[in-house]
Design a protein around this motif. Sequence first.
Motif, PDB file in Angstrom:
ATOM      1  N   MET A 183     -62.564 -43.981  72.343  1.00 36.58           N
ATOM      2  CA  MET A 183     -63.512 -43.222  73.086  1.00 36.58           C
ATOM      3  C   MET A 183     -63.009 -41.889  73.594  1.00 36.58           C
ATOM      4  SD  MET A 183     -64.548 -46.577  74.854  1.00 36.58           S
ATOM      5  CE  MET A 183     -63.834 -47.552  73.574  1.00 36.58           C
ATOM      6  N   PRO A 184     -61.874 -41.438  73.184  1.00 35.44           N
ATOM      7  CA  PRO A 184     -61.414 -40.165  73.723  1.00 35.44           C
ATOM      8  C   PRO A 184     -62.340 -39.000  73.385  1.00 35.44           C
ATOM      9  CG  PRO A 184     -59.612 -41.319  72.684  1.00 35.44           C
ATOM     10  CD  PRO A 184     -60.877 -42.043  72.306  1.00 35.44           C
ATOM     11  N   LEU A 185     -62.507 -38.123  74.351  1.00 33.65           N
ATOM     12  CA  LEU A 185     -63.182 -36.847  74.146  1.00 33.65           C
ATOM     13  C   LEU A 185     -62.114 -35.787  74.335  1.00 33.65           C
ATOM     14  CD1 LEU A 185     -65.641 -35.032  73.761  1.00 33.65           C
ATOM     15  CD2 LEU A 185     -66.037 -35.212  76.234  1.00 33.65           C
ATOM     16  N   VAL A 186     -61.842 -35.032  73.284  1.00 38.98           N
ATOM     17  CA  VAL A 186     -60.765 -34.052  73.272  1.00 38.98           C
ATOM     18  C   VAL A 186     -61.344 -32.651  73.417  1.00 38.98           C
ATOM     19  CG1 VAL A 186     -58.886 -33.064  71.890  1.00 38.98           C
ATOM     20  CG2 VAL A 186     -59.373 -35.528  71.771  1.00 38.98           C
ATOM     21  N   ARG A 187     -60.782 -31.897  74.328  1.00 42.23           N
ATOM     22  CA  ARG A 187     -61.139 -30.491  74.485  1.00 42.23           C
ATOM     23  C   ARG A 187     -59.854 -29.685  74.344  1.00 42.23           C
ATOM     24  NH1 ARG A 187     -65.172 -27.143  76.954  1.00 42.23           N
ATOM     25  NH2 ARG A 187     -64.188 -25.150  77.370  1.00 42.23           N
ATOM     26  N   ASP A 222     -63.133 -42.739  65.712  1.00 48.02           N
ATOM     27  CA  ASP A 222     -63.374 -42.344  67.102  1.00 48.02           C
ATOM     28  C   ASP A 222     -62.785 -40.956  67.310  1.00 48.02           C
ATOM     29  OD1 ASP A 222     -63.852 -42.213  69.790  1.00 48.02           O
ATOM     30  OD2 ASP A 222     -62.839 -44.081  70.296  1.00 48.02           O
ATOM     31  N   ARG A 223     -63.499 -39.965  66.786  1.00 44.30           N
ATOM     32  CA  ARG A 223     -62.997 -38.587  66.826  1.00 44.30           C
ATOM     33  C   ARG A 223     -64.098 -37.661  67.333  1.00 44.30           C
ATOM     34  NH1 ARG A 223     -59.588 -35.430  62.107  1.00 44.30           N
ATOM     35  NH2 ARG A 223     -59.415 -33.445  63.221  1.00 44.30           N
ATOM     36  N   PHE A 224     -63.917 -37.207  68.581  1.00 44.38           N
ATOM     37  CA  PHE A 224     -64.849 -36.291  69.215  1.00 44.38           C
ATOM     38  C   PHE A 224     -64.015 -35.161  69.814  1.00 44.38           C
ATOM     39  CE2 PHE A 224     -66.676 -40.492  69.156  1.00 44.38           C
ATOM     40  CZ  PHE A 224     -67.964 -40.262  68.693  1.00 44.38           C
ATOM     41  N   GLN A 225     -64.152 -33.954  69.261  1.00 41.76           N
ATOM     42  CA  GLN A 225     -63.282 -32.845  69.644  1.00 41.76           C
ATOM     43  C   GLN A 225     -64.089 -31.560  69.834  1.00 41.76           C
ATOM     44  OE1 GLN A 225     -60.511 -32.879  66.317  1.00 41.76           O
ATOM     45  NE2 GLN A 225     -59.244 -34.425  67.302  1.00 41.76           N
ATOM     46  N   ILE A 226     -63.729 -30.816  70.857  1.00 45.31           N
ATOM     47  CA  ILE A 226     -64.357 -29.540  71.174  1.00 45.31           C
ATOM     48  C   ILE A 226     -63.262 -28.485  71.226  1.00 45.31           C
ATOM     49  CG2 ILE A 226     -65.680 -28.238  72.887  1.00 45.31           C
ATOM     50  CD1 ILE A 226     -66.523 -31.082  73.984  1.00 45.31           C
ATOM     51  N   PHE A 227     -63.471 -27.377  70.527  1.00 42.56           N
ATOM     52  CA  PHE A 227     -62.517 -26.273  70.556  1.00 42.56           C
ATOM     53  C   PHE A 227     -63.185 -25.064  71.194  1.00 42.56           C
ATOM     54  CE2 PHE A 227     -60.768 -29.056  67.470  1.00 42.56           C
ATOM     55  CZ  PHE A 227     -59.407 -28.874  67.545  1.00 42.56           C
ATOM     56  N   ALA A 228     -62.490 -24.454  72.136  1.00 42.96           N
ATOM     57  CA  ALA A 228     -63.000 -23.248  72.791  1.00 42.96           C
ATOM     58  C   ALA A 228     -61.905 -22.192  72.766  1.00 42.96           C
ATOM     59  CB  ALA A 228     -63.419 -23.551  74.222  1.00 42.96           C
TER      60      ALA A 228
END
Length: 126
Positions: A1-5, A38-44
């Motif tokens: 469940m990790p959410l990566v930013r 389970d791969r949820f990633q946001i790049f800013a």
Amino acid sequence: MPLVRVDLPRGKPADYKQTIGDVIYAAMRTTINVPEGDRFQIFAEHAPEDLFIDPNYLNIARSPEALIIQITLNEGRTTEQKRAFYRAIADGLHDKIGLRREDVFINLVEVKKENWSFGNGEAPYA
């Protein structure tokens, strides 16, 4: 469940960001038992005036290439697992894209399982 930013300096090519995401995901799978898919990633990306990372905090010399990785995940990993996770990311980014280990800032935000909804307005782990 990790959410990566991942917050990083502006101007990086798509393959650079893809590799960062791949390294983080591989580290999650091998060190903290994250299931496949389970791969949820946001790049800013940020301009220099919008991303300030202290260049010397705790006597770690950081360059302008430093980035911040913040991961929200379920609580319950051991300190040993977290250390292995941090090391796997820093080493992987150094090996794959030449990022200095000193330039990898990681923050874990641990939450209870009921704090997730993956869609449909449902809380599958509550």
